[in-house]
Design a protein around this motif. Structure first.
Motif, mmCIF file in Angstrom:
data_model
loop_
_atom_site.group_PDB
_atom_site.id
_atom_site.type_symbol
_atom_site.label_atom_id
_atom_site.label_comp_id
_atom_site.label_asym_id
_atom_site.label_seq_id
_atom_site.Cartn_x
_atom_site.Cartn_y
_atom_site.Cartn_z
ATOM 1 N N ASN A 8 59.833 58.569 45.229
ATOM 2 C CA ASN A 8 58.535 59.088 44.785
ATOM 3 C C ASN A 8 58.403 59.073 43.271
ATOM 4 N N ILE A 9 59.481 59.353 42.571
ATOM 5 C CA ILE A 9 59.454 59.260 41.106
ATOM 6 C C ILE A 9 59.182 57.821 40.683
ATOM 7 N N SER A 10 59.783 56.871 41.394
ATOM 8 C CA SER A 10 59.601 55.455 41.047
ATOM 9 C C SER A 10 58.147 55.022 41.237
ATOM 10 N N THR A 11 57.524 55.416 42.349
ATOM 11 C CA THR A 11 56.127 55.028 42.579
ATOM 12 C C THR A 11 55.202 55.702 41.565
ATOM 13 N N LEU A 12 55.549 56.933 41.165
ATOM 14 C CA LEU A 12 54.757 57.630 40.149
ATOM 15 C C LEU A 12 54.845 56.907 38.807
ATOM 16 N N LEU A 13 56.061 56.511 38.416
ATOM 17 C CA LEU A 13 56.245 55.799 37.153
ATOM 18 C C LEU A 13 55.575 54.428 37.182
ATOM 19 N N MET A 14 55.622 53.762 38.311
ATOM 20 C CA MET A 14 54.986 52.457 38.440
ATOM 21 C C MET A 14 53.471 52.577 38.267
ATOM 22 N N THR A 15 52.902 53.629 38.843
ATOM 23 C CA THR A 15 51.460 53.845 38.706
ATOM 24 C C THR A 15 51.093 54.154 37.259
ATOM 25 N N ILE A 16 51.872 55.010 36.623
ATOM 26 C CA ILE A 16 51.620 55.345 35.219
ATOM 27 C C ILE A 16 51.719 54.097 34.347
ATOM 28 N N SER A 17 52.686 53.236 34.649
ATOM 29 C CA SER A 17 52.939 52.063 33.808
ATOM 30 C C SER A 17 51.776 51.077 33.785
ATOM 31 N N VAL A 18 50.958 51.052 34.834
ATOM 32 C CA VAL A 18 49.849 50.092 34.864
ATOM 33 C C VAL A 18 48.562 50.658 34.264
ATOM 34 N N TRP A 19 48.558 51.960 33.922
ATOM 35 C CA TRP A 19 47.387 52.578 33.313
ATOM 36 C C TRP A 19 47.642 53.048 31.884
ATOM 37 N N PHE A 20 48.879 53.060 31.452
ATOM 38 C CA PHE A 20 49.281 53.763 30.236
ATOM 39 C C PHE A 20 48.832 53.090 28.940
ATOM 40 N N TRP A 21 48.725 51.762 28.919
ATOM 41 C CA TRP A 21 48.619 51.025 27.665
ATOM 42 C C TRP A 21 47.167 50.835 27.219
ATOM 43 N N ASN A 22 46.838 51.422 26.069
ATOM 44 C CA ASN A 22 45.461 51.379 25.566
ATOM 45 C C ASN A 22 44.993 49.966 25.246
ATOM 46 N N ASP A 23 45.860 49.168 24.618
ATOM 47 C CA ASP A 23 45.444 47.819 24.223
ATOM 48 C C ASP A 23 45.197 46.925 25.439
ATOM 49 N N ILE A 24 45.999 47.087 26.480
ATOM 50 C CA ILE A 24 45.786 46.310 27.703
ATOM 51 C C ILE A 24 44.520 46.781 28.415
ATOM 52 N N ASN A 25 44.308 48.087 28.470
ATOM 53 C CA ASN A 25 43.092 48.624 29.089
ATOM 54 C C ASN A 25 41.843 48.113 28.384
ATOM 55 N N ASP A 26 41.880 48.109 27.052
ATOM 56 C CA ASP A 26 40.731 47.619 26.282
ATOM 57 C C ASP A 26 40.493 46.134 26.521
ATOM 58 N N GLU A 27 41.580 45.378 26.634
ATOM 59 C CA GLU A 27 41.453 43.940 26.874
ATOM 60 C C GLU A 27 40.855 43.662 28.253
ATOM 61 N N LEU A 28 41.301 44.394 29.258
ATOM 62 C CA LEU A 28 40.792 44.183 30.608
ATOM 63 C C LEU A 28 39.312 44.532 30.714
ATOM 64 N N LYS A 29 38.855 45.491 29.903
ATOM 65 C CA LYS A 29 37.446 45.873 29.914
ATOM 66 C C LYS A 29 36.546 44.752 29.396
ATOM 67 N N GLU A 30 37.133 43.828 28.623
ATOM 68 C CA GLU A 30 36.342 42.746 28.042
ATOM 69 C C GLU A 30 35.934 41.706 29.083
ATOM 70 N N TYR A 31 36.604 41.705 30.221
ATOM 71 C CA TYR A 31 36.312 40.715 31.264
ATOM 72 C C TYR A 31 35.369 41.310 32.303
ATOM 73 N N ASP A 32 34.425 40.511 32.763
ATOM 74 C CA ASP A 32 33.537 40.979 33.823
ATOM 75 C C ASP A 32 34.107 40.587 35.183
ATOM 76 N N PHE A 33 33.362 40.893 36.236
ATOM 77 C CA PHE A 33 33.853 40.681 37.604
ATOM 78 C C PHE A 33 33.930 39.209 37.993
ATOM 79 N N THR A 34 33.374 38.339 37.173
ATOM 80 C CA THR A 34 33.406 36.916 37.516
ATOM 81 C C THR A 34 34.745 36.271 37.163
ATOM 82 N N TYR A 35 35.605 36.997 36.431
ATOM 83 C CA TYR A 35 36.918 36.455 36.090
ATOM 84 C C TYR A 35 37.921 36.980 37.121
ATOM 85 N N PRO A 36 38.348 36.137 38.061
ATOM 86 C CA PRO A 36 39.098 36.616 39.227
ATOM 87 C C PRO A 36 40.445 37.262 38.912
#
Length: 207
Positions: free
Chosen positions: A72-100
């Motif tokens: 359970n700790i591992s799944t919690l850390l894995m979930t945190i790891s995919v949301w944690f990074w501000n620069d990656i989050n900002d980059e992903l926001k730049e793409y719309d739904f047409t980019y698969p």
């Protein structure tokens, strides 16, 4: 433990294989092909963190009492790891739904979050299994790892001509857990204060 709970736990493990292993592998090679640095960096970090999940499987094979807690700790850390990074989050926001690629990555992140929460809820319903996985009531949690144990045992015997036992799995799991914990502490003390929530994905993969 009723039949519904058994089916629910079995289904949780099956979904975990898909969303914790299968889809991330696909996204990782997809990001390499598309040369998308943000998604590639996200998945690279994810795989480093997800090592703890595979360590927990070894501990489940070895019937280590706190194996479910580690899972359970591992799944919690894995979930945190995919949301944690501000620069990656900002980059992903730049793409719309047409980019698969990025759309699939976003859907996967939410799916991973749901799977992790569902896994935690399932575990909390059998709270005693967090500290005593070997009790009769917790046997259902060991069944998926038993199938993995058979596969690893056959492969180990084929390649090395030796027997892979549950005590060996427990030892390897505990040793790997120690190394993983030391690495996580080092990152928390040295790299986290320096970089914060910046993954530096545009700097050729450097943290």
């Amino acid at each position: 433990m009723n039949v519904f709970n058994q089916i629910s736990i079995w289904l949780s493990f099956q979904l975990s294989i898909i969303f914790l292993v299968g889809i991330p592998i696909t996204l990782f090679f997809w990001s390499i092909k598309k040369r998308n640095q943000a998604v590639n960096k996200l998945l690279s970090i994810y795989w480093k963190i997800s090592l703890l999940f595979f360590i927990s499987l070894l501990l489940l094979i070895g019937k280590f009492n706190y194996a479910l807690l580690v899972t359970n700790i591992s799944t919690l850390l894995m979930t945190i790891s995919v949301w944690f990074w501000n620069d990656i989050n900002d980059e992903l926001k730049e793409y719309d739904f047409t980019y698969p690629l990025t759309t699939t990555t976003k859907v996967w992140r939410w799916s991973l979050t749901f799977i992790s929460l569902n896994f935690l809820i399932q575990s909390l319903q059998n709270f005693n299994c967090f500290s005593s996985i070997n009790s009769a009531a917790c046997e259902i949690w060991l069944q998926p790892s038993s199938n993995l144990y058979i596969i690893i045992k056959n492969l180990f015997n084929f390649f090395f001509g030796a027997n892979f036992t549950q005590p060996i799995a427990k030892f390897l799991g505990l040793f790997s857990l120690l190394i993983y914990t030391l690495g996580l502490i080092q990152w928390s003390i040295i790299k986290l204060p320096k970089n914060g929530r910046n993954s530096s994905f545009s700097e050729n993969g450097r943290y």
